[in-house]
Scaffold this motif. Structure first.
Motif, mmCIF file in Angstrom:
data_model
loop_
_atom_site.group_PDB
_atom_site.id
_atom_site.type_symbol
_atom_site.label_atom_id
_atom_site.label_comp_id
_atom_site.label_asym_id
_atom_site.label_seq_id
_atom_site.Cartn_x
_atom_site.Cartn_y
_atom_site.Cartn_z
ATOM 1 N N ALA A 23 -0.074 33.895 -9.219
ATOM 2 C CA ALA A 23 -1.540 34.195 -9.327
ATOM 3 C C ALA A 23 -1.966 33.275 -10.539
ATOM 4 O O ALA A 23 -1.577 32.593 -11.204
ATOM 5 C CB ALA A 23 -1.217 35.598 -9.992
ATOM 6 N N ALA A 24 -3.374 33.104 -10.277
ATOM 7 C CA ALA A 24 -4.043 31.972 -10.939
ATOM 8 C C ALA A 24 -4.155 32.630 -12.715
ATOM 9 O O ALA A 24 -4.087 31.640 -13.591
ATOM 10 C CB ALA A 24 -5.319 31.869 -10.798
ATOM 11 N N ASP A 25 -3.772 33.462 -12.900
ATOM 12 C CA ASP A 25 -3.783 34.022 -14.381
ATOM 13 C C ASP A 25 -2.352 34.233 -15.033
ATOM 14 O O ASP A 25 -2.183 34.579 -16.178
ATOM 15 C CB ASP A 25 -4.622 35.380 -14.673
ATOM 16 N N LEU A 26 -1.216 33.747 -14.126
ATOM 17 C CA LEU A 26 0.020 33.819 -14.519
ATOM 18 C C LEU A 26 0.254 32.464 -15.363
ATOM 19 O O LEU A 26 0.056 31.285 -15.043
ATOM 20 C CB LEU A 26 0.986 33.893 -13.347
ATOM 21 N N HIS A 27 0.878 32.372 -16.509
ATOM 22 C CA HIS A 27 1.075 31.183 -17.256
ATOM 23 C C HIS A 27 2.094 30.282 -16.824
ATOM 24 O O HIS A 27 3.297 30.862 -16.132
ATOM 25 C CB HIS A 27 1.850 31.781 -18.480
ATOM 26 N N GLY A 29 -1.413 29.035 -16.467
ATOM 27 C CA GLY A 29 -2.629 29.194 -15.612
ATOM 28 C C GLY A 29 -3.201 27.993 -15.140
ATOM 29 O O GLY A 29 -3.534 27.945 -13.692
ATOM 30 N N ASP A 30 -3.395 26.863 -15.701
ATOM 31 C CA ASP A 30 -4.044 25.786 -15.328
ATOM 32 C C ASP A 30 -3.279 25.144 -14.007
ATOM 33 O O ASP A 30 -3.729 24.714 -13.055
ATOM 34 C CB ASP A 30 -4.087 24.526 -16.398
ATOM 35 N N HIS A 32 -1.112 26.939 -12.205
ATOM 36 C CA HIS A 32 -1.314 27.680 -11.083
ATOM 37 C C HIS A 32 -2.517 27.785 -10.198
ATOM 38 O O HIS A 32 -2.766 27.582 -9.121
ATOM 39 C CB HIS A 32 -0.916 29.082 -11.396
ATOM 40 N N GLN A 33 -3.775 27.348 -10.841
ATOM 41 C CA GLN A 33 -5.120 27.474 -10.565
ATOM 42 C C GLN A 33 -4.968 26.147 -9.613
ATOM 43 O O GLN A 33 -5.841 26.026 -8.726
ATOM 44 C CB GLN A 33 -6.041 27.337 -11.610
#
Length: 295
Positions: A23-27, A29-30, A32-33
């Motif tokens: 997930a994009a908000d999983l640490h 985050g940058d 994973h985005q």
């Protein structure tokens, strides 16, 4: 009918990729985005579609094919991130959008590629819907590892870098692309077929030959499109091969010769499917598409 099935595969793998990406908000985050940007930003999805098509041809379930389909696409996405970097092809656009290093920064793009490569093997190891024996799963891991490494895609890229400014023979050019482009396409077909627990060698051998043929045909068509393609349709600039002085099929054979070579490979691929019935319809459609595609 077949085109509808292909589109269903494309939609299915998009959903499967979204589910298996962090997930994009999983640490962190940058990172994973950046991974999600590179994978979910578009593309033909030819390799995962080949997984579904080959698996369907031998009777595998779609659920068993989701993991292998995602694994090959993660490897493909990682390779595109790295190919686009300034040290490689130095491309600004991919699928009509800024390349990963342009959108996310060069360092983060490298890390995203690294993480996607690792994620591919994690998926093959852990995907719950894959019902293969440990022996077959290990075989699949080995196939993907070889296709991605120095004896496959990465090795082909190294050969490509060393060939800049040189004139290659047809055999040398084909050897380069058997590794650079063909290896992952071949792995896609084999992983799809091996997703059926009782697939037989009499089915694997013609499928492997089919994959070798369309892998080369795919690269030939890529070379042709770099000369005659519409940048808007392609989603990237054309003429890059000539600008970088890379050896290509049109440069070696001429445009007409390159087209004829691709068509011959396509016919060879179709002939290898003679022992399969209607269940291989998607594979046949893909052979035609790869040879004649506009992007």
């Amino acid at each position: 009918m077949i085109e509808t099935m292909i589109e269903q595969y494309r939609v299915r793998v998009a959903q499967a990729l979204d589910q298996r990406l962090p997930a994009a908000d999983l640490h962190p985050g940058d990172l994973h985005q950046a991974m999600r940007y590179a994978v979910l930003g578009g593309g033909k999805r030819i390799r995962p579609i080949l997984v579904y098509a080959a698996g369907t041809a031998v009777g595998a379930t779609l659920e068993a094919l989701d993991g292998p389909a995602c694994a090959v696409e993660f490897i493909h996405a990682y390779s595109l991130i790295h190919d686009d970097l300034p040290a490689m092809d130095n491309d600004d656009l991919r699928h009509g959008q800024p390349t990963c290093h342009k959108a996310c920064g060069e360092a983060l793009a490298i890390l995203a590629g690294d993480a996607l490569q690792a994620l591919a093997f994690q998926v093959l190891c852990q995907d719950a819907a894959m019902n293969q024996s440990p022996t077959i799963r290990l075989r699949m891991l080995g196939i993907l590892a070889q296709a991605a490494g120095s004896r496959g895609m990465v090795g082909g890229q190294a050969i490509d870098l060393g060939a800049v400014g040189r004139e290659l023979s047809l055999a040398e050019l084909e050897n380069m692309h058997i590794h650079k482009t063909g290896a992952l396409i071949r792995a896609s077909v084999l992983l799809g077929a091996l997703s059926h627990p009782t697939v037989e060698s009499t089915q694997l051998e013609p499928l492997d030959h089919y994959a070798k043929c369309i892998g080369l045909a795919f690269q030939i068509r890529d070379d042709i499109l770099d000369v005659i393609g519409d940048p808007t349709t392609l989603g990237k600039a054309t003429g890059a091969d000539r600008a970088l002085d890379k050896p290509t099929y049109p440069a070696l054979l001429g445009l007409d010769g390159a087209r004829e070579h691709a068509r011959s490979l396509g016919q060879d691929a179709l002939a290898s499917l003679a022992s399969f019935g209607a269940e291989a319809g998607a594979l046949r459609w893909l052979a035609h598409y790869i040879v004649e595609r506009a992007y």
